[in-house]
Motif scaffolding. Structure first.
Motif, PDB file in Angstrom:
ATOM      1  N   THR A  91      13.166  51.840  12.872  1.00  0.00           N
ATOM      2  CA  THR A  91      13.615  53.027  13.819  1.00  0.00           C
ATOM      3  C   THR A  91      13.952  52.492  15.173  1.00  0.00           C
ATOM      4  O   THR A  91      14.536  53.228  15.972  1.00  0.00           O
ATOM      5  N   GLU A  92      13.360  51.350  15.632  1.00  0.00           N
ATOM      6  CA  GLU A  92      13.827  50.509  16.859  1.00  0.00           C
ATOM      7  C   GLU A  92      14.804  49.508  16.453  1.00  0.00           C
ATOM      8  O   GLU A  92      14.573  48.718  15.549  1.00  0.00           O
ATOM      9  N   MET A  93      16.060  49.748  16.903  1.00  0.00           N
ATOM     10  CA  MET A  93      17.174  48.644  16.715  1.00  0.00           C
ATOM     11  C   MET A  93      18.145  48.267  17.985  1.00  0.00           C
ATOM     12  O   MET A  93      17.769  48.549  18.803  1.00  0.00           O
ATOM     13  N   VAL A  94      19.002  47.228  17.484  1.00  0.00           N
ATOM     14  CA  VAL A  94      19.790  46.724  18.532  1.00  0.00           C
ATOM     15  C   VAL A  94      21.444  47.459  17.999  1.00  0.00           C
ATOM     16  O   VAL A  94      21.710  47.017  17.127  1.00  0.00           O
ATOM     17  N   VAL A  95      21.789  48.291  19.043  1.00  0.00           N
ATOM     18  CA  VAL A  95      23.135  48.735  18.423  1.00  0.00           C
ATOM     19  C   VAL A  95      24.382  48.279  19.782  1.00  0.00           C
ATOM     20  O   VAL A  95      24.016  48.715  20.876  1.00  0.00           O
ATOM     21  N   GLY A  96      25.500  47.474  19.184  1.00  0.00           N
ATOM     22  CA  GLY A  96      26.052  47.093  20.447  1.00  0.00           C
ATOM     23  C   GLY A  96      25.610  46.348  21.376  1.00  0.00           C
ATOM     24  O   GLY A  96      25.929  46.084  22.452  1.00  0.00           O
ATOM     25  N   GLY A  97      24.470  45.621  20.870  1.00  0.00           N
ATOM     26  CA  GLY A  97      23.940  44.536  21.949  1.00  0.00           C
ATOM     27  C   GLY A  97      22.778  45.271  22.826  1.00  0.00           C
ATOM     28  O   GLY A  97      22.227  44.864  23.611  1.00  0.00           O
ATOM     29  N   ASP A 119      16.224  53.386  20.084  1.00  0.00           N
ATOM     30  CA  ASP A 119      15.237  53.927  19.483  1.00  0.00           C
ATOM     31  C   ASP A 119      15.586  55.203  18.761  1.00  0.00           C
ATOM     32  O   ASP A 119      15.997  56.182  19.682  1.00  0.00           O
ATOM     33  N   ARG A 120      15.502  55.146  17.490  1.00  0.00           N
ATOM     34  CA  ARG A 120      16.084  56.417  16.930  1.00  0.00           C
ATOM     35  C   ARG A 120      14.881  57.651  16.797  1.00  0.00           C
ATOM     36  O   ARG A 120      15.360  58.744  16.578  1.00  0.00           O
ATOM     37  N   LEU A 121      13.757  57.165  17.122  1.00  0.00           N
ATOM     38  CA  LEU A 121      12.512  57.973  17.300  1.00  0.00           C
ATOM     39  C   LEU A 121      12.448  58.524  18.742  1.00  0.00           C
ATOM     40  O   LEU A 121      12.011  57.824  19.727  1.00  0.00           O
ATOM     41  N   ASN A 122      13.032  59.802  18.984  1.00  0.00           N
ATOM     42  CA  ASN A 122      12.932  60.308  20.440  1.00  0.00           C
ATOM     43  C   ASN A 122      12.240  61.516  20.821  1.00  0.00           C
ATOM     44  O   ASN A 122      12.180  62.161  21.730  1.00  0.00           O
ATOM     45  N   GLY A 123      11.563  61.907  19.603  1.00  0.00           N
ATOM     46  CA  GLY A 123      10.730  63.189  19.766  1.00  0.00           C
ATOM     47  C   GLY A 123      10.247  63.780  18.431  1.00  0.00           C
ATOM     48  O   GLY A 123      10.631  62.933  17.364  1.00  0.00           O
ATOM     49  N   PHE A 124       9.251  64.632  18.114  1.00  0.00           N
ATOM     50  CA  PHE A 124       8.696  64.872  17.016  1.00  0.00           C
ATOM     51  C   PHE A 124       9.883  65.287  15.971  1.00  0.00           C
ATOM     52  O   PHE A 124       9.846  65.313  14.761  1.00  0.00           O
TER      53      PHE A 124
END
Length: 207
Positions: free
Chosen positions: A26-32, A36-41
């Motif tokens: 869920t943590e990735m690199v997009v466009g360099g 973090d795709r997890l930003n809350g509950f």
């Protein structure tokens, strides 16, 4: 209490072949840039739905009862800490190092909240036992991720935990290919891109 289904429609990548690796991813690199795709509950709930550890009705009920509560925020913070520990574990595994005791403790803490029961079900002319999870409170949500990690440590081949060979990618996977020759998180995300880059590099060098 009814809610819009929109929170469950966020997109996540599931390329790891183990739930705990998909959770790290869920943590990735997009466009360099790191993303973090997890930003809350709510995003955590969306991931759990897409990971099929919850169905939408279960997630809807939990959000209706716990959204914006201290318990939900605490669960999200625990999820972030668990993910950090699992990422450290993955990094160490691909280097042949031992699993940190702190990660083992974090896994056990989540497993302690496991709830549910075993059911006997018909399957392919026979029977099989399946564990039916029961999620009633936010702190119970993370044990499937912890169980996935413990399954890998107990029954998996630790040498098959790998990181994408794209140097700008941070995604992990468990290599289930026949010859254990998988190099990329996925062909669509990194494989094709790296092949194209290599092709153009060869063209430049041949001139």
């Amino acid at each position: 209490m009814a809610h819009s289904k929109a929170p469950f429609e966020n997109e996540f990548l599931f390329v790891g072949n183990y739930l705990w690796l998909d959770f790290i991813n869920t943590e990735m690199v997009v466009g360099g840039q790191p993303v973090d795709r997890l930003n809350g509950f709510e995003s955590l709930m969306a991931w759990l739905v897409q990971a099929r550890t919850l169905d939408e009705q279960q997630a809807d009920d939990i959000l209706g009862n716990w959204k914006a509560t201290r318990e939900a925020e605490s669960t999200f913070q625990n999820a972030v800490r668990l993910r950090s520990g699992l990422r450290e574990m993955a990094e160490r595994l691909i280097k042949g190092k031992t699993v940190p005791q702190s990660t083992v403790a974090a896994i056990n803490q989540c497993l302690a909240h496991q709830t549910g029961h075993t059911e006997l079900k018909r399957a392919r002319g026979g029977f099989e036992k399946r564990f039916q999870a029961d999620f009633r409170a936010p702190e119970q949500l993370l044990w499937p991720v912890a169980e996935s990690a413990s399954d890998l440590l107990c029954y998996g081949d630790l040498s098959l935990v790998k990181k994408c060979e794209n140097s700008t990618c941070v995604l992990f996977f468990y290599d289930t290919t026949k010859n254990h020759s998988r190099r990329w998180c996925s062909m669509s995300v990194c494989g094709n891109r790296m092949k194209v880059a290599a092709h153009y590099q060869r063209l430049r060098e041949s001139r």
